[in-house]
Enzyme design. Structure first.
Site, PDB file in Angstrom:
ATOM      1  N   GLY A  49      -9.339  42.397  11.970  1.00 40.04           N
ATOM      2  CA  GLY A  49      -9.120  42.881  13.530  1.00 40.04           C
ATOM      3  C   GLY A  49      -9.453  42.424  14.523  1.00 40.04           C
ATOM      4  O   GLY A  49      -8.006  41.503  14.857  1.00 40.04           O
ATOM      5  N   GLU A  50      -9.726  42.480  15.786  1.00 42.26           N
ATOM      6  CA  GLU A  50     -10.068  41.978  16.447  1.00 42.26           C
ATOM      7  C   GLU A  50     -11.248  41.554  17.636  1.00 42.26           C
ATOM      8  O   GLU A  50     -11.607  42.573  17.659  1.00 42.26           O
ATOM      9  CB  GLU A  50      -9.223  43.088  18.029  1.00 42.26           C
ATOM     10  N   SER A  51     -11.812  40.302  17.365  1.00 40.59           N
ATOM     11  CA  SER A  51     -12.845  39.856  17.618  1.00 40.59           C
ATOM     12  C   SER A  51     -14.152  40.270  19.144  1.00 40.59           C
ATOM     13  O   SER A  51     -14.667  40.039  19.022  1.00 40.59           O
ATOM     14  CB  SER A  51     -12.818  38.415  17.755  1.00 40.59           C
ATOM     15  N   CYS A  81      -9.801  36.051   9.451  1.00 44.29           N
ATOM     16  CA  CYS A  81      -8.560  35.755  10.720  1.00 44.29           C
ATOM     17  C   CYS A  81     -10.510  36.258  12.365  1.00 44.29           C
ATOM     18  O   CYS A  81     -10.757  35.560  12.274  1.00 44.29           O
ATOM     19  CB  CYS A  81      -8.055  37.091  10.512  1.00 44.29           C
ATOM     20  N   HIS A 185      -5.550  36.489   5.708  1.00 40.15           N
ATOM     21  CA  HIS A 185      -6.062  37.137   4.726  1.00 40.15           C
ATOM     22  C   HIS A 185      -6.123  37.706   3.742  1.00 40.15           C
ATOM     23  O   HIS A 185      -4.874  38.078   2.885  1.00 40.15           O
ATOM     24  CB  HIS A 185      -5.283  38.850   5.298  1.00 40.15           C
ATOM     25  N   GLU A 187      -7.502  39.506   1.540  1.00 44.84           N
ATOM     26  CA  GLU A 187      -7.433  40.711   1.219  1.00 44.84           C
ATOM     27  C   GLU A 187      -6.525  41.883   0.569  1.00 44.84           C
ATOM     28  O   GLU A 187      -6.409  43.248   0.452  1.00 44.84           O
ATOM     29  CB  GLU A 187      -8.618  42.162   1.891  1.00 44.84           C
TER      30      GLU A 187
HETATM   31  N1  GLN Z   1      -6.229  38.008  16.487  1.00 39.27           N
HETATM   32  C1  GLN Z   1      -7.618  38.753  16.699  1.00 39.27           C
HETATM   33  C2  GLN Z   1      -8.474  38.745  17.390  1.00 39.27           C
HETATM   34  O1  GLN Z   1      -8.493  37.373  18.150  1.00 39.27           O
HETATM   35  C3  GLN Z   1      -7.434  38.349  15.290  1.00 39.27           C
HETATM   36  C4  GLN Z   1      -6.430  39.065  14.396  1.00 39.27           C
HETATM   37  C5  GLN Z   1      -6.937  39.016  13.128  1.00 39.27           C
HETATM   38  O2  GLN Z   1      -7.849  39.377  12.158  1.00 39.27           O
HETATM   39  N2  GLN Z   1      -5.702  39.441  11.808  1.00 39.27           N
HETATM   40  O3  GLN Z   1      -9.409  39.003  16.709  1.00 39.27           O
END
Ligand code: GLN
Length: 211
Positions: A49-51, A81, A185, A187
């Site tokens: 997702g997005e950390s 990720c 990923h 999944e």
């Molecule tokens: N760039 C994203 C982050 O910093 C990670 C991308 C992803 O989970 N597909 O969280």
């Protein structure tokens, strides 16, 4: 075989795909949005997702500390990720206010492959996984720049994939004690081997329980 309850952190990211993969791998997925939902799980998947967003939401939902406590107590966790970033002790190119659990002593660089390509796929040989290379799907993925003591490197992008400054040879999968993390990923593929590997880790960590 025992079907362990495995939490999937469900604040943001590709939760449904992980839940499906956990099920395909022989676990029972439990979405985790609040601290009480952690009580019933033996392991936790932290999706991509997005950390930065995840770090923020973990605080808003008051989940950061309860998860950190379970991780400290040895709860198995798998991060893909952004989930890998969340498990790392040190994050490069992060936002100054982003927090991570520090469950794996390693330095990850956010969006590292992005300087070359935003998204790509590559065959990754993963130690401990039978059945040939795993198709890694990388989406604005981090790589691991340093591993600390006790961290086992289980997968790298093949060194033939780029020039000296590129992604070739970079670490993209690690295992440290009860934690597993991948830059890619698993999944989003139909191949449940990485999730099966994690479900096995969870089963083994459930001390004294019969299979
Ligand atoms: N760039 C994203 C982050 O910093 C990670 C991308 C992803 O989970 N597909 O969280």
């Amino acid at each position: 075989m025992r079907v362990p309850q495995i939490g999937v952190l469900a604040l943001q990211g590709d939760v449904a795909d992980h839940a499906r993969a956990v099920e395909a791998a022989g676990g029972r997925p439990v979405p985790v949005r609040r601290a009480s939902e952690l009580d019933s799980v033996e392991g936790l998947v932290i999706p991509g997702g997005e950390s930065t967003t995840m770090s923020h939401l973990l605080r808003v939902f008051e989940l950061f500390d309860p998860i950190a406590k379970r991780l400290d107590a040895g709860m198995p966790a798998f991060g893909s990720c952004a989930g890998m970033i969340m498990l790392a002790s040190d994050v490069l190119d992060g936002r100054p206010d982003q927090r991570s659990f520090g469950a794996i002593p390693m330095t990850v660089r956010r969006n590292a492959f992005g300087r070359q390509v935003d998204s790509f796929e590559a065959e990754i040989d993963l130690d401990g996984l039978d059945g040939g290379p795993f198709r890694g799907v990388f989406i604005r993925a981090p790589w691991v720049e340093r591993v600390g003591e006790g961290v086992e490197v289980i997968g790298r992008v093949s060194s033939g994939d780029s020039g000296p400054e590129g992604p070739g040879g970079r670490i993209v999968a690690v295992r440290a004690g009860a934690c597993l993390a991948t830059s890619f990923h698993p999944e989003v593929t139909d191949d449940a081997r990485v999730h099966r590997y994690f479900v096995d880790m969870v089963r083994r960590s459930g001390a004294g329980e019969a299979d």
